[in-house]
Design a protein around this motif. Sequence first.
Motif, mmCIF file in Angstrom:
data_model
loop_
_atom_site.group_PDB
_atom_site.id
_atom_site.type_symbol
_atom_site.label_atom_id
_atom_site.label_comp_id
_atom_site.label_asym_id
_atom_site.label_seq_id
_atom_site.Cartn_x
_atom_site.Cartn_y
_atom_site.Cartn_z
ATOM 1 N N THR A 1 36.167 44.863 52.904
ATOM 2 C CA THR A 1 35.055 43.954 52.577
ATOM 3 C C THR A 1 35.543 42.534 52.345
ATOM 4 O OG1 THR A 1 35.259 44.484 50.226
ATOM 5 C CG2 THR A 1 33.738 45.822 51.535
ATOM 6 N N GLU A 2 36.705 42.215 52.846
ATOM 7 C CA GLU A 2 37.248 40.879 52.641
ATOM 8 C C GLU A 2 36.316 39.834 53.242
ATOM 9 O OE1 GLU A 2 41.485 38.515 53.313
ATOM 10 O OE2 GLU A 2 41.185 40.563 54.050
ATOM 11 N N GLY A 3 36.037 38.818 52.455
ATOM 12 C CA GLY A 3 35.132 37.772 52.903
ATOM 13 C C GLY A 3 33.670 38.095 52.678
ATOM 14 N N GLY A 4 33.344 39.161 51.926
ATOM 15 C CA GLY A 4 31.963 39.524 51.671
ATOM 16 C C GLY A 4 31.326 38.641 50.612
ATOM 17 N N ASP A 5 30.065 38.950 50.301
ATOM 18 C CA ASP A 5 29.329 38.171 49.323
ATOM 19 C C ASP A 5 29.993 38.312 47.945
ATOM 20 O OD1 ASP A 5 26.793 38.262 47.202
ATOM 21 O OD2 ASP A 5 26.717 36.660 48.694
ATOM 22 N N LYS A 6 30.178 37.183 47.262
ATOM 23 C CA LYS A 6 30.910 37.189 46.003
ATOM 24 C C LYS A 6 30.152 37.942 44.916
ATOM 25 C CE LYS A 6 33.435 34.073 42.939
ATOM 26 N NZ LYS A 6 33.792 32.664 42.670
ATOM 27 N N PHE A 7 28.830 37.768 44.846
ATOM 28 C CA PHE A 7 28.055 38.432 43.804
ATOM 29 C C PHE A 7 28.036 39.946 44.027
ATOM 30 C CE2 PHE A 7 23.884 39.640 41.877
ATOM 31 C CZ PHE A 7 24.271 39.436 40.570
ATOM 32 N N GLU A 8 28.058 40.390 45.285
ATOM 33 C CA GLU A 8 28.113 41.822 45.553
ATOM 34 C C GLU A 8 29.421 42.427 45.039
ATOM 35 O OE1 GLU A 8 25.827 43.844 46.792
ATOM 36 O OE2 GLU A 8 24.413 42.188 46.838
ATOM 37 N N ILE A 9 30.516 41.684 45.165
ATOM 38 C CA ILE A 9 31.801 42.150 44.634
ATOM 39 C C ILE A 9 31.740 42.236 43.118
ATOM 40 C CG2 ILE A 9 34.239 41.538 44.406
ATOM 41 C CD1 ILE A 9 34.031 40.201 47.154
ATOM 42 N N GLN A 10 31.151 41.219 42.500
ATOM 43 C CA GLN A 10 31.036 41.231 41.037
ATOM 44 C C GLN A 10 30.179 42.391 40.560
ATOM 45 O OE1 GLN A 10 29.472 37.288 40.565
ATOM 46 N NE2 GLN A 10 31.485 36.311 40.576
ATOM 47 N N ASN B 1 35.131 37.995 31.934
ATOM 48 C CA ASN B 1 35.394 36.555 32.019
ATOM 49 C C ASN B 1 36.155 36.185 33.295
ATOM 50 O OD1 ASN B 1 34.143 35.801 29.606
ATOM 51 N ND2 ASN B 1 35.954 36.318 28.393
ATOM 52 N N HIS B 2 36.885 37.150 33.854
ATOM 53 C CA HIS B 2 37.687 36.884 35.050
ATOM 54 C C HIS B 2 36.917 37.155 36.342
ATOM 55 C CE1 HIS B 2 41.341 36.382 37.374
ATOM 56 N NE2 HIS B 2 41.159 37.560 37.949
ATOM 57 N N LEU B 3 35.703 37.671 36.239
ATOM 58 C CA LEU B 3 34.950 38.085 37.422
ATOM 59 C C LEU B 3 34.742 36.950 38.414
ATOM 60 C CD1 LEU B 3 32.168 40.561 36.266
ATOM 61 C CD2 LEU B 3 34.018 40.965 37.868
ATOM 62 N N ASN B 4 34.531 35.747 37.904
ATOM 63 C CA ASN B 4 34.223 34.619 38.784
ATOM 64 C C ASN B 4 35.414 34.245 39.666
ATOM 65 O OD1 ASN B 4 32.213 32.875 39.642
ATOM 66 N ND2 ASN B 4 32.890 31.202 38.328
ATOM 67 N N LYS B 5 36.626 34.654 39.275
ATOM 68 C CA LYS B 5 37.835 34.302 40.028
ATOM 69 C C LYS B 5 38.358 35.468 40.863
ATOM 70 C CE LYS B 5 39.236 31.215 36.259
ATOM 71 N NZ LYS B 5 40.293 30.931 35.256
ATOM 72 N N LEU B 6 37.742 36.637 40.723
ATOM 73 C CA LEU B 6 38.264 37.831 41.375
ATOM 74 C C LEU B 6 37.847 37.893 42.842
ATOM 75 C CD1 LEU B 6 39.811 40.507 40.864
ATOM 76 C CD2 LEU B 6 37.587 41.573 40.456
ATOM 77 N N ARG C 1 24.149 34.337 35.836
ATOM 78 C CA ARG C 1 23.647 35.403 36.705
ATOM 79 C C ARG C 1 24.415 36.702 36.474
ATOM 80 N NH1 ARG C 1 23.606 35.107 43.358
ATOM 81 N NH2 ARG C 1 22.171 36.862 43.715
ATOM 82 N N ILE C 2 25.733 36.581 36.299
ATOM 83 C CA ILE C 2 26.553 37.767 36.039
ATOM 84 C C ILE C 2 26.205 38.353 34.683
ATOM 85 C CG2 ILE C 2 28.919 38.634 35.921
ATOM 86 C CD1 ILE C 2 29.817 36.207 37.496
ATOM 87 N N ALA C 3 25.985 37.475 33.691
ATOM 88 C CA ALA C 3 25.651 37.947 32.338
ATOM 89 C C ALA C 3 24.334 38.718 32.340
ATOM 90 C CB ALA C 3 25.586 36.758 31.385
ATOM 91 N N ASP C 4 23.334 38.231 33.074
ATOM 92 C CA ASP C 4 22.044 38.929 33.126
ATOM 93 C C ASP C 4 22.203 40.305 33.773
ATOM 94 O OD1 ASP C 4 20.875 36.737 31.963
ATOM 95 O OD2 ASP C 4 20.192 35.858 33.856
ATOM 96 N N TYR C 5 23.028 40.380 34.828
ATOM 97 C CA TYR C 5 23.217 41.673 35.491
ATOM 98 C C TYR C 5 23.964 42.646 34.572
ATOM 99 C CZ TYR C 5 23.772 44.918 39.364
ATOM 100 O OH TYR C 5 23.697 46.029 40.176
ATOM 101 N N LEU C 6 24.955 42.141 33.822
ATOM 102 C CA LEU C 6 25.692 43.001 32.908
ATOM 103 C C LEU C 6 24.779 43.533 31.812
ATOM 104 C CD1 LEU C 6 28.296 44.250 31.884
ATOM 105 C CD2 LEU C 6 28.851 42.088 30.756
#
Length: 637
Positions: free
Chosen positions: A582-591, A571-576, A625-630
Amino acid sequence: MGGHHKKNLRAEKAKVKLKGAKLPKGLNVTKTDFKVRKIEIREQLKESSYTESGQRQLNLKETLSRLKHHSVKFRTDALRNVRDSLKSGNADHLIGHLNELFQGIAAGALDIERSARQESFKTLDVLLEALQPHAVAPFFHVITTYLRCAMTHVQPAIQEDSLLMLDVLLQRVPPALLAEKSASTIIGNFIDMISRARHDNERSNRTLTLNLGQGKQTTVKWRTKVLIRLQQILGTLASTKSSKPAIARVVHFEIMRPQYYNVLRTLPQDNRDIHAVLNETKLSAKGTQLQTYVEQLLPLLQDNWLEVRPQEQQPLLSQEAAASLHVVISLMILLWTLIGQHETENNISELSDWLRINYAQKFMLNFLGKDGSRFPYQQIHLPGKKVGKDKGPEDGGELCLPQNLGIVQLTCKFFPNPVEKQAKMFAHLATYMQQSLERLNSLLPEQQLSVVASLHSLLLENAAFLLNIVADPLINLLNASIEAYVGQRFTTREGVATRVLNLLCEIVERSDLYTRFGGEQRFAPFLSYLPQLLLKPTVGEGTLRAMATLCRQLNGVFMSALIQNASEVTNHLNKLQVTGDTEGGDKFEIQKRVLHLFYYAKELDKDGKLEQGAKQLAEQADNKRIADYLKAVMGYN
């Protein structure tokens, strides 16, 4: 001649003598109640904004000429005029005259009058603050030339005041400009200020000068003042070389957008010299210069310490001795930092090996004593004595904490592969570090940073050899470090807690150290606490990498704790956010990197916490999108 004299006397007697009553009291007063009007010529005021206090106005040309005047009053007044004009915002008018201006102001460093020198430094400070670095760079050699002349002047008072000029440069000039232009030359002048060559040979042994003739301050205080500035210069060199590594560029393919990739590259050229081609060891120019600094400085630093070191029957340090030890240890650490940076750039180790062969035993005898009997140092307690206002390093208090922590780091540098006969000394150091961890709550952030640096040397850099000779003290130190971190006794200011976390993660990533320290059983408190870091706003790149290593190693303690916090983490992934490489990288790649951790841990999910987290994510439109990947991670075998 006589007739004229008689005639003059008769004429004098014939004059009418005014004899009468004096004016009454109160009437013999000059009237000042008249009004005047100031005459102002606007164009003249616009051209000459350099005014001399209480006198006529001076234009820029006259001010520049007065900077070279033979009168001290004229020179100091001209310096004040320039300073007042700069403070009023008229720096733009000086751009075309900077060469003359820097020449006139910097020449004040060699003035025989102390007042003129002080006015020169004040004006230089204001001028450098008003100008941009790119405007100063072409004329910087003028300033440093006068600085070097002042540092090597025959007058002791001018030498002493040259340190004030250097303070201005350290404060106002960017470190890169100072290091690039003249840091190496200034270092040689520093060495000349406290020592002299024995045989008029630059590379020969040098001896400390006994007395410079300051009068009010002792020789030890003078050397300490000089060495403080030398420490700042070496720190400037070290900071300019430690550049952040380049961030890797990740390109994501998009079918509807043209993209360009750097496929071609130029042919590599062999730029090695003849010594590298023939596999002959040869120090580069910078390496030779560094070796020269070490050859000249280390003996002087050790001699300076031996002059103030107390006898064995009196182990406590005076305030002067504590300040001297502080700056000596700091300089030696900076020299090792510069050597490490140089060897990392050139992939060599000749300089550090040479340093250990020539100075390791001397360092141990002079600073630690036989088997570490002199360590740790403490300062004499002087109740009721006020601290002086002289500029100088912090003496570290009664416990001399910065000095002792620096000695721990240097010992690990000089003895990277300790042997059995040094076991007692390193056990003594490990016990001292454990005692320092018990005082964490009373330490400042800067002091805690030194504690972490010493822990890094003992628990990571030298740990492979230390576990062979002092295993029990080292394991106890690791336990105390883990307990202090999990108990949140390290401050978050200045990034102290983050550095401790990175240290523990690096130990975990080293499978050999991880196993020899005790594995899961030893690191259980830390591994159980680690998943909670994914619930904070940011997580470090090194921390995330260590978590991935633990999952690939199928670490049961960490994966069990990860599963327990699965729903909160997802649930916290969207805020992490991830900080680091890798600072400033793609957010979905971090998730996705966080979700990959659950691929290894899903077998331990007996209570269906992952499914619960995926269901909660699916209910939120932003996280679909995160839920489908999980779900894909959970279903992949």
